[in-house]
Design a protein around this motif. Structure first.
Motif, PDB file in Angstrom:
ATOM      1  N   THR A   1       0.822  -1.202   0.000  1.00 34.34           N
ATOM      2  CA  THR A   1       0.000   0.000   0.000  1.00 34.34           C
ATOM      3  C   THR A   1       0.862   1.260   0.000  1.00 34.34           C
ATOM      4  N   GLN A   2       1.901   1.274   0.805  1.00 35.87           N
ATOM      5  CA  GLN A   2       2.805   2.422   0.822  1.00 35.87           C
ATOM      6  C   GLN A   2       3.474   2.603  -0.538  1.00 35.87           C
ATOM      7  N   THR A   3       3.904   1.507  -1.137  1.00 38.95           N
ATOM      8  CA  THR A   3       4.537   1.566  -2.456  1.00 38.95           C
ATOM      9  C   THR A   3       3.577   2.158  -3.483  1.00 38.95           C
ATOM     10  N   HIS A   4       2.335   1.737  -3.427  1.00 36.04           N
ATOM     11  CA  HIS A   4       1.320   2.262  -4.347  1.00 36.04           C
ATOM     12  C   HIS A   4       1.190   3.779  -4.187  1.00 36.04           C
ATOM     13  N   ILE A   5       1.124   4.244  -2.956  1.00 36.29           N
ATOM     14  CA  ILE A   5       0.998   5.681  -2.693  1.00 36.29           C
ATOM     15  C   ILE A   5       2.255   6.429  -3.128  1.00 36.29           C
ATOM     16  N   TRP A   6       3.425   5.920  -2.776  1.00 36.32           N
ATOM     17  CA  TRP A   6       4.684   6.580  -3.156  1.00 36.32           C
ATOM     18  C   TRP A   6       4.815   6.668  -4.672  1.00 36.32           C
ATOM     19  N   ASN A   7       4.416   5.622  -5.376  1.00 35.29           N
ATOM     20  CA  ASN A   7       4.478   5.662  -6.842  1.00 35.29           C
ATOM     21  C   ASN A   7       3.632   6.800  -7.394  1.00 35.29           C
ATOM     22  N   HIS A   8       2.473   7.024  -6.820  1.00 39.01           N
ATOM     23  CA  HIS A   8       1.626   8.123  -7.286  1.00 39.01           C
ATOM     24  C   HIS A   8       2.179   9.484  -6.871  1.00 39.01           C
ATOM     25  N   ILE A   9       2.741   9.562  -5.695  1.00 42.93           N
ATOM     26  CA  ILE A   9       3.319  10.832  -5.243  1.00 42.93           C
ATOM     27  C   ILE A   9       4.454  11.269  -6.163  1.00 42.93           C
ATOM     28  N   PHE A  10       5.283  10.321  -6.562  1.00 39.00           N
ATOM     29  CA  PHE A  10       6.475  10.678  -7.336  1.00 39.00           C
ATOM     30  C   PHE A  10       6.330  10.493  -8.843  1.00 39.00           C
ATOM     31  N   SER A  11       5.172  10.100  -9.321  1.00 36.92           N
ATOM     32  CA  SER A  11       5.030   9.847 -10.758  1.00 36.92           C
ATOM     33  C   SER A  11       5.230  11.104 -11.603  1.00 36.92           C
ATOM     34  N   PHE A  12       4.982  12.277 -11.014  1.00 35.01           N
ATOM     35  CA  PHE A  12       5.183  13.513 -11.779  1.00 35.01           C
ATOM     36  C   PHE A  12       6.648  13.691 -12.176  1.00 35.01           C
ATOM     37  N   ILE A  13       7.572  13.094 -11.423  1.00 28.74           N
ATOM     38  CA  ILE A  13       8.996  13.212 -11.745  1.00 28.74           C
ATOM     39  C   ILE A  13       9.270  12.634 -13.130  1.00 28.74           C
TER      40      ILE A  13
END
Length: 154
Positions: free
Chosen positions: A17-29
């Protein structure tokens, strides 16, 4: 034993779940890195070189401030990781690698009739990205669109 299995499942689920959230947080990079590559003309520079291009030659081909040259590696690391460029061993060099185009970066070349660069630049232009930051505000007011919330006009 059952408690330990539940804890392991719970820890695994939390990590997923954390990985899923982190992927969305940083996808703009990824999007911003791709836009930077376009703005710096990296796909066309590598294409014009005609073969895998070593980092040192790529850096010297870019119109960047000399103090920023060490950061090109980081940009290329992201772009390679996301499949826009590949690293190939250079045939003439023992250990050196060079950046090469992929199918995706071929679609970013200016002269490619199927180029998606204009669409990418359009979608990532601040005139369109700013309203995306204002969606929550738009839900809370009576503006007709998030664009209106961001820019004060339709």
């Amino acid at each position: 034993m059952e408690s330990q299995n539940q804890e392991q499942y719970s820890a695994s689920r939390l990590l997923h779940t954390q990985t899923h959230i982190w992927n969305h947080i940083f996808s703009f990079i990824n999007s911003m890195s791709l836009k930077s590559a376009i703005d710096l003309n990296i796909p066309d520079i590598i294409h014009k070189h005609g073969k895998p291009m070593p980092l040192s030659l790529l850096i010297s081909s870019l119109q960047i401030h000399p103090s920023k040259s060490q950061n090109v590696y980081r940009l290329m690391l992201i772009l390679t990781h996301t499949g826009f460029f590949s690293l190939q061993k250079l045939p003439d060099e023992a250990a050196e690698e060079g950046y090469d185009l992929t199918d995706a970066s071929n679609l970013l070349l200016k002269d490619n009739p199927s180029s998606v660069t204009p669409f990418l630049l359009y979608q990532l232009d601040p005139i369109l990205t700013k309203p995306r930051y204002k969606v929550a505000n738009w839900f809370q007011n009576d503006d007709p669109t998030p664009f209106h919330t961001a820019h004060g006009k339709t």
